[in-house]
Design a protein around this motif. Structure first.
Motif, PDB file in Angstrom:
ATOM      1  N   LEU A  33       0.837  -1.192   0.000  1.00 32.09           N
ATOM      2  CA  LEU A  33       0.000   0.000   0.000  1.00 32.09           C
ATOM      3  C   LEU A  33       0.877   1.249   0.000  1.00 32.09           C
ATOM      4  CD1 LEU A  33      -2.746  -0.937   2.627  1.00 32.09           C
ATOM      5  CD2 LEU A  33      -2.920  -1.008   0.145  1.00 32.09           C
ATOM      6  N   SER A  34       0.464   2.254  -0.729  1.00 32.77           N
ATOM      7  CA  SER A  34       1.199   3.521  -0.747  1.00 32.77           C
ATOM      8  C   SER A  34       0.975   4.269   0.563  1.00 32.77           C
ATOM      9  CB  SER A  34       0.729   4.374  -1.923  1.00 32.77           C
ATOM     10  OG  SER A  34      -0.609   4.822  -1.690  1.00 32.77           O
ATOM     11  N   GLU A  35       1.756   5.298   0.784  1.00 29.02           N
ATOM     12  CA  GLU A  35       1.584   6.119   1.990  1.00 29.02           C
ATOM     13  C   GLU A  35       0.186   6.735   2.033  1.00 29.02           C
ATOM     14  OE1 GLU A  35       3.565   6.444   4.655  1.00 29.02           O
ATOM     15  OE2 GLU A  35       4.862   4.945   3.733  1.00 29.02           O
ATOM     16  N   ALA A  36      -0.322   7.151   0.875  1.00 32.32           N
ATOM     17  CA  ALA A  36      -1.667   7.738   0.819  1.00 32.32           C
ATOM     18  C   ALA A  36      -2.728   6.699   1.179  1.00 32.32           C
ATOM     19  CB  ALA A  36      -1.940   8.313  -0.570  1.00 32.32           C
ATOM     20  N   GLU A  37      -2.560   5.468   0.678  1.00 36.12           N
ATOM     21  CA  GLU A  37      -3.517   4.403   1.008  1.00 36.12           C
ATOM     22  C   GLU A  37      -3.458   4.061   2.497  1.00 36.12           C
ATOM     23  OE1 GLU A  37      -3.846   1.707  -2.988  1.00 36.12           O
ATOM     24  OE2 GLU A  37      -1.890   1.766  -1.982  1.00 36.12           O
ATOM     25  N   LEU A  38      -2.252   4.032   3.048  1.00 34.12           N
ATOM     26  CA  LEU A  38      -2.109   3.751   4.487  1.00 34.12           C
ATOM     27  C   LEU A  38      -2.731   4.858   5.338  1.00 34.12           C
ATOM     28  CD1 LEU A  38       1.486   2.268   4.653  1.00 34.12           C
ATOM     29  CD2 LEU A  38      -0.660   1.081   5.119  1.00 34.12           C
ATOM     30  N   ALA A  39      -2.647   6.076   4.859  1.00 34.04           N
ATOM     31  CA  ALA A  39      -3.260   7.184   5.597  1.00 34.04           C
ATOM     32  C   ALA A  39      -4.783   7.048   5.607  1.00 34.04           C
ATOM     33  CB  ALA A  39      -2.853   8.512   4.977  1.00 34.04           C
ATOM     34  N   ARG A  40      -5.358   6.536   4.513  1.00 32.29           N
ATOM     35  CA  ARG A  40      -6.815   6.346   4.435  1.00 32.29           C
ATOM     36  C   ARG A  40      -7.263   5.068   5.128  1.00 32.29           C
ATOM     37  NH1 ARG A  40      -5.715   7.727  -0.900  1.00 32.29           N
ATOM     38  NH2 ARG A  40      -6.110   5.610  -1.583  1.00 32.29           N
ATOM     39  N   GLN A  41      -6.356   4.109   5.264  1.00 30.44           N
ATOM     40  CA  GLN A  41      -6.687   2.808   5.851  1.00 30.44           C
ATOM     41  C   GLN A  41      -5.671   2.455   6.945  1.00 30.44           C
ATOM     42  OE1 GLN A  41      -7.278  -0.225   2.789  1.00 30.44           O
ATOM     43  NE2 GLN A  41      -7.311   1.432   1.315  1.00 30.44           N
ATOM     44  N   PRO A  42      -5.649   3.203   8.028  1.00 30.18           N
ATOM     45  CA  PRO A  42      -4.620   2.973   9.051  1.00 30.18           C
ATOM     46  C   PRO A  42      -4.724   1.619   9.759  1.00 30.18           C
ATOM     47  CG  PRO A  42      -6.256   4.524   9.850  1.00 30.18           C
ATOM     48  CD  PRO A  42      -6.545   4.285   8.392  1.00 30.18           C
ATOM     49  N   LEU A  43      -5.837   0.931   9.637  1.00 31.53           N
ATOM     50  CA  LEU A  43      -5.984  -0.373  10.288  1.00 31.53           C
ATOM     51  C   LEU A  43      -5.532  -1.535   9.403  1.00 31.53           C
ATOM     52  CD1 LEU A  43      -9.373   0.131  12.153  1.00 31.53           C
ATOM     53  CD2 LEU A  43      -7.057   0.230  13.075  1.00 31.53           C
ATOM     54  N   SER A  44      -5.034  -1.229   8.210  1.00 33.55           N
ATOM     55  CA  SER A  44      -4.484  -2.291   7.360  1.00 33.55           C
ATOM     56  C   SER A  44      -3.354  -2.979   8.110  1.00 33.55           C
ATOM     57  CB  SER A  44      -3.959  -1.703   6.051  1.00 33.55           C
ATOM     58  OG  SER A  44      -5.027  -1.240   5.267  1.00 33.55           O
ATOM     59  N   GLY A  45      -3.290  -4.297   8.033  1.00 32.47           N
ATOM     60  CA  GLY A  45      -2.309  -5.079   8.769  1.00 32.47           C
ATOM     61  C   GLY A  45      -2.837  -5.587  10.099  1.00 32.47           C
ATOM     62  N   SER A  46      -4.075  -5.275  10.403  1.00 35.12           N
ATOM     63  CA  SER A  46      -4.683  -5.689  11.674  1.00 35.12           C
ATOM     64  C   SER A  46      -5.393  -7.036  11.535  1.00 35.12           C
ATOM     65  CB  SER A  46      -5.718  -4.655  12.118  1.00 35.12           C
ATOM     66  OG  SER A  46      -5.118  -3.411  12.341  1.00 35.12           O
ATOM     67  N   VAL A  47      -5.730  -7.603  12.680  1.00 36.65           N
ATOM     68  CA  VAL A  47      -6.594  -8.784  12.751  1.00 36.65           C
ATOM     69  C   VAL A  47      -7.926  -8.306  13.310  1.00 36.65           C
ATOM     70  CG1 VAL A  47      -6.946 -11.055  13.770  1.00 36.65           C
ATOM     71  CG2 VAL A  47      -4.639 -10.319  13.137  1.00 36.65           C
ATOM     72  N   PHE A  48      -9.005  -8.651  12.622  1.00 36.41           N
ATOM     73  CA  PHE A  48     -10.347  -8.266  13.054  1.00 36.41           C
ATOM     74  C   PHE A  48     -11.086  -9.502  13.533  1.00 36.41           C
ATOM     75  CE2 PHE A  48      -9.040  -5.216   9.859  1.00 36.41           C
ATOM     76  CZ  PHE A  48      -9.339  -4.014  10.461  1.00 36.41           C
ATOM     77  N   VAL A  49     -11.996  -9.316  14.477  1.00 37.88           N
ATOM     78  CA  VAL A  49     -12.833 -10.418  14.944  1.00 37.88           C
ATOM     79  C   VAL A  49     -14.291 -10.003  14.821  1.00 37.88           C
ATOM     80  CG1 VAL A  49     -12.710  -9.727  17.380  1.00 37.88           C
ATOM     81  CG2 VAL A  49     -13.277 -12.079  16.791  1.00 37.88           C
ATOM     82  N   VAL A  50     -15.094 -10.927  14.303  1.00 34.30           N
ATOM     83  CA  VAL A  50     -16.534 -10.721  14.180  1.00 34.30           C
ATOM     84  C   VAL A  50     -17.195 -11.738  15.113  1.00 34.30           C
ATOM     85  CG1 VAL A  50     -18.510 -10.653  12.625  1.00 34.30           C
ATOM     86  CG2 VAL A  50     -16.227 -10.046  11.770  1.00 34.30           C
ATOM     87  N   PRO A  51     -17.592 -11.316  16.317  1.00 28.31           N
ATOM     88  CA  PRO A  51     -18.205 -12.256  17.260  1.00 28.31           C
ATOM     89  C   PRO A  51     -19.537 -12.785  16.737  1.00 28.31           C
ATOM     90  CG  PRO A  51     -17.594 -10.186  18.340  1.00 28.31           C
ATOM     91  CD  PRO A  51     -17.474  -9.974  16.872  1.00 28.31           C
ATOM     92  N   GLY A  52     -19.766 -14.060  16.947  1.00 26.25           N
ATOM     93  CA  GLY A  52     -21.044 -14.669  16.578  1.00 26.25           C
ATOM     94  C   GLY A  52     -21.327 -14.667  15.092  1.00 26.25           C
ATOM     95  N   ALA A  53     -20.281 -14.793  14.272  1.00 28.68           N
ATOM     96  CA  ALA A  53     -20.447 -14.724  12.811  1.00 28.68           C
ATOM     97  C   ALA A  53     -21.044 -15.988  12.209  1.00 28.68           C
ATOM     98  CB  ALA A  53     -19.107 -14.433  12.146  1.00 28.68           C
ATOM     99  N   GLY A  54     -21.038 -17.066  12.922  1.00 26.31           N
ATOM    100  CA  GLY A  54     -21.518 -18.349  12.402  1.00 26.31           C
ATOM    101  C   GLY A  54     -20.922 -19.449  13.247  1.00 26.31           C
ATOM    102  N   THR A  55     -20.870 -20.640  12.700  1.00 27.18           N
ATOM    103  CA  THR A  55     -20.265 -21.760  13.415  1.00 27.18           C
ATOM    104  C   THR A  55     -19.297 -22.467  12.511  1.00 27.18           C
ATOM    105  OG1 THR A  55     -22.268 -22.050  14.722  1.00 27.18           O
ATOM    106  CG2 THR A  55     -20.697 -23.858  14.734  1.00 27.18           C
ATOM    107  N   GLY A  56     -18.029 -22.463  12.888  1.00 20.55           N
ATOM    108  CA  GLY A  56     -17.018 -23.145  12.114  1.00 20.55           C
ATOM    109  C   GLY A  56     -16.939 -24.613  12.486  1.00 20.55           C
ATOM    110  N   LEU A  57     -16.110 -25.327  11.774  1.00 26.07           N
ATOM    111  CA  LEU A  57     -15.895 -26.743  12.039  1.00 26.07           C
ATOM    112  C   LEU A  57     -14.547 -26.946  12.718  1.00 26.07           C
ATOM    113  CD1 LEU A  57     -17.072 -28.142   8.593  1.00 26.07           C
ATOM    114  CD2 LEU A  57     -18.363 -28.088  10.728  1.00 26.07           C
TER     115      LEU A  57
END
Length: 64
Positions: A33-57
């Motif tokens: 990502l360019s510096e401009a893209e990183l400025a617009r998306q500062p959370l790039s490189g993060s891990v996100f969690v979606v609680p209760g998204a479904g049931t995995g195996l």
């Protein structure tokens, strides 16, 4: 059955985890990502969690 958006352009992988495998974990990348893209998306490189998204195996154990 639904679309989930994240504040990062490049999602890299996802997996279910947590108690009962109901939370969705999504990793993202910031490489390339360019510096401009990183400025617009500062959370790039993060891990996100979606609680209760479904049931995995549970993972399969292979004997080698």
């Amino acid at each position: 059955d639904r679309t989930i958006t994240f504040p990062a352009a490049h999602t890299t992988a996802c997996a279910f985890g947590g108690a009962g495998l109901t939370d969705l974990y999504v990793t993202t990348a910031r490489e390339g990502l360019s510096e401009a893209e990183l400025a617009r998306q500062p959370l790039s490189g993060s891990v996100f969690v979606v609680p209760g998204a479904g049931t995995g195996l549970p993972s399969t154990v292979f004997a080698g």
